[in-house]
Design a protein around this motif. Structure first.
Motif, PDB file in Angstrom:
ATOM      1  N   GLY A 215       2.391 -52.752 -45.517  1.00  8.99           N
ATOM      2  CA  GLY A 215       1.230 -53.210 -44.761  1.00  8.99           C
ATOM      3  C   GLY A 215       0.018 -52.381 -45.151  1.00  8.99           C
ATOM      4  O   GLY A 215      -0.285 -52.229 -46.335  1.00  8.99           O
ATOM      5  N   ASP A 216      -0.667 -51.782 -44.162  1.00 10.47           N
ATOM      6  CA  ASP A 216      -1.843 -50.951 -44.462  1.00 10.47           C
ATOM      7  C   ASP A 216      -1.462 -49.505 -44.762  1.00 10.47           C
ATOM      8  O   ASP A 216      -2.337 -48.659 -44.931  1.00 10.47           O
ATOM      9  CB  ASP A 216      -2.801 -50.944 -43.260  1.00 10.47           C
TER      10      ASP A 216
ATOM     11  N   HIS B 118       0.056 -46.528 -46.966  1.00 12.53           N
ATOM     12  CA  HIS B 118       0.440 -46.153 -48.323  1.00 12.53           C
ATOM     13  C   HIS B 118       1.326 -44.910 -48.254  1.00 12.53           C
ATOM     14  O   HIS B 118       0.848 -43.812 -47.966  1.00 12.53           O
ATOM     15  CB  HIS B 118      -0.794 -45.878 -49.180  1.00 12.53           C
TER      16      HIS B 118
ATOM     17  N   GLY C  81      -0.984 -54.744 -39.917  1.00  9.88           N
ATOM     18  CA  GLY C  81      -0.597 -53.872 -41.039  1.00  9.88           C
ATOM     19  C   GLY C  81      -0.212 -52.465 -40.630  1.00  9.88           C
ATOM     20  O   GLY C  81       0.202 -51.654 -41.464  1.00  9.88           O
ATOM     21  N   ARG C  82      -0.340 -52.156 -39.341  1.00  7.34           N
ATOM     22  CA  ARG C  82       0.030 -50.814 -38.848  1.00  7.34           C
ATOM     23  C   ARG C  82       1.030 -50.891 -37.689  1.00  7.34           C
ATOM     24  O   ARG C  82       1.158 -49.971 -36.897  1.00  7.34           O
ATOM     25  CB  ARG C  82      -1.227 -50.054 -38.398  1.00  7.34           C
TER      26      ARG C  82
ATOM     27  N   GLN D 169       3.633 -49.391 -50.673  1.00  9.05           N
ATOM     28  CA  GLN D 169       2.659 -49.883 -49.694  1.00  9.05           C
ATOM     29  C   GLN D 169       3.406 -50.706 -48.649  1.00  9.05           C
ATOM     30  O   GLN D 169       4.062 -51.693 -48.973  1.00  9.05           O
ATOM     31  CB  GLN D 169       1.624 -50.762 -50.427  1.00  9.05           C
TER      32      GLN D 169
ATOM     33  N   GLY E 127      -3.719 -53.696 -35.313  1.00  7.30           N
ATOM     34  CA  GLY E 127      -3.752 -54.561 -36.497  1.00  7.30           C
ATOM     35  C   GLY E 127      -2.344 -54.663 -37.062  1.00  7.30           C
ATOM     36  O   GLY E 127      -1.590 -53.675 -37.062  1.00  7.30           O
TER      37      GLY E 127
ATOM     38  N   ALA F 184       3.699 -54.291 -40.674  1.00  8.13           N
ATOM     39  CA  ALA F 184       3.876 -53.317 -41.768  1.00  8.13           C
ATOM     40  C   ALA F 184       5.332 -53.234 -42.233  1.00  8.13           C
ATOM     41  O   ALA F 184       5.624 -53.294 -43.422  1.00  8.13           O
ATOM     42  CB  ALA F 184       3.387 -51.942 -41.327  1.00  8.13           C
TER      43      ALA F 184
ATOM     44  N   ASP G  60      -1.301 -43.215 -37.413  1.00  8.00           N
ATOM     45  CA  ASP G  60      -1.492 -44.164 -38.510  1.00  8.00           C
ATOM     46  C   ASP G  60      -0.871 -45.515 -38.193  1.00  8.00           C
ATOM     47  O   ASP G  60      -1.254 -46.533 -38.763  1.00  8.00           O
ATOM     48  CB  ASP G  60      -0.847 -43.611 -39.783  1.00  8.00           C
TER      49      ASP G  60
END
Ligand code: FMN
Length: 382
Positions: free
Chosen positions: A13-14, A16, A220-221, A11, A218, A257, A168
């Motif tokens: 950040g966001d 997977h 996480g990406r 994983q 964001g 991320a 993504d």
């Protein structure tokens, strides 16, 4: 096979990732004349969907930021729609795809941008000839503060387009001598305002762009790529370790991320000037040293074999590894690794930037090679 840690999910950040093998960003100039991604590109990227993550070629966010002709760019609606086809196809095959966005800075020639001056933090030309135009590099125009803000806004629009295309994640290209790197390094940034001088000032532009990307995607990406000891196109920094110490601490606060870090490549031809400290002395034990400076996720890159990648991930020095050459010559690198099949170790650069489908769509998969060996009709991978 079971103990191959590169094949385990991770994983970031966001994101997977189903495994830790990543396609490194690779400019191959197979878009059309308007920078619109082509069907060839849809097939090329889709073929690599089994990697944990694909990072795309560098994509320009404005006409002025272009350096290579025919790259898939992201500043028009048509370009965005073209990328959408790539993204949808990769997603249909269960892949993840991150757009790398960039600005070429002083590495472009006037003729590549309709006679306009290339831009940079300072008016210092790269020594020598541009290997794509065979012209000497132009002295770049020093960006004003107002123009810097405009470039940041171009990155925002590019990121919005990337989001609309369904990517993504997004990666800022902060490596390899282009605009962001030119701001970071003290050989190319001689400014005396808030974008030059001290390390926080030289990092300001990169961090402002990253904050804009975070506001769109964001944290996480969002990702960024650096090459702190890179020497391509006259680049040099007198203290890349100090630079990275500050940058990585700022990025840790932002919780992005991952950071992709390209180490010094001993085969790089633009190196070893007598007045410069060698990269290995500047950042000894490269990845381990940087690991200590950063709590977030690191993707390592440059001349990393699968064996070394296993070790780096096993010892938690990096979370994943990106492969350039290996992913060009082995679209099925993941399957080859899963099955212990031999790798295509070619390093022939002839068709990197030319040749249409050559070395872009016709690279044989291992299963094709076997069929050919057995005298069966060779299936061209598409
Ligand atoms: C044909 C080619 C195109 C490249 N294009 C990009 C690019 O668009 N963006 C980038 O950050 N790096 C680019 N690179 C650098 C690669 O991402 C990578 O850092 C380099 O190939 C070293 O990794 P490797 O030893 O696994 O090949 C390119 C390299 C090659 C060979």
């Amino acid at each position: 096979m079971d103990n191959k840690i590169l094949l385990s999910p991770v994983q970031l950040g966001d994101l997977h990732l189903k495994n830790r093998l990543v396609v490194a960003p690779l400019t191959r100039v197979r878009a059309d004349d308007k920078g619109i991604p082509t069907d060839m590109m849809v097939k090329h990227y889709t073929l690599r969907s089994q990697f944990g993550l694909i990072i795309t070629e560098a994509s320009s966010t404005s006409h002025n930021s272009k350096t290579f002709g025919n790259s898939g760019n992201i500043y028009t609606e048509e370009q965005m729609q073209g990328w959408k086809k790539v993204v949808e196809s990769v997603h249909q095959q269960g892949g993840l795809i991150c757009l790398q966005i960039w600005h070429g800075g002083r590495t472009t020639n006037k003729v590549q941008i309709e006679g306009r001056d290339p831009v940079a933090p300072s008016p210092i030309a790269i020594n020598g000839q541009n290997r794509y135009t065979n012209l000497p590099y132009d002295v770049p125009h020093e960006l004003t503060i107002q123009e810097i803000k405009e470039v940041v806004e171009e990155f925002r629009k590019g990121a919005i387009n990337a989001k609309n295309a369904g990517f993504d994640a997004i990666q800022l290209h902060g490596a390899n001598s282009y605009l962001v790197d030119e701001f970071l390094k003290d050989s190319s940034n001689k400014r005396t305002d808030e974008y030059g001088g001290s390390i926080p000032n030289r990092c300001r532009f990169a961090l402002e762009v990253i904050d804009v990307l975070i506001s769109v995607f964001g944290a996480g990406r969002v990702s960024v790529r650096f090459s702190p000891t890179g020497r391509t196109n006259d680049m040099y920094d007198s203290n890349p370790l100090e630079l990275m110490t500050y940058l990585l601490s700022e990025l840790d606060k932002r919780n992005i991320a991952f950071v992709e870090i390209k180490r010094y490549n001993p085969f790089d031809i633009h190196i070893n000037k007598s007045d410069q400290i060698s990269p290995e002395i500047q950042i000894p034990d490269f990845f381990k040293t940087l690991r200590k400076l950063y709590k977030g996720n690191i993707i390592g890159n440059d001349s990393i074999t699968l064996t070394e990648a296993e070790t780096l991930v096993q010892e938690k020095t990096v979370e994943a590894v990106s492969f350039g050459m290996l992913s060009i010559f082995n679209p099925d690198l993941v399957q080859r690794y899963v099955n212990d099949w031999p790798l295509n170790q070619s390093t022939d650069r002839t068709y990197f930037y030319v040749g249409g489908e050559k070395l872009y769509l016709d690279v044989p998969l291992y299963t094709d090679e076997k069929k050919a060996e057995n005298g069966e009709n060779q299936v061209i991978s598409q």
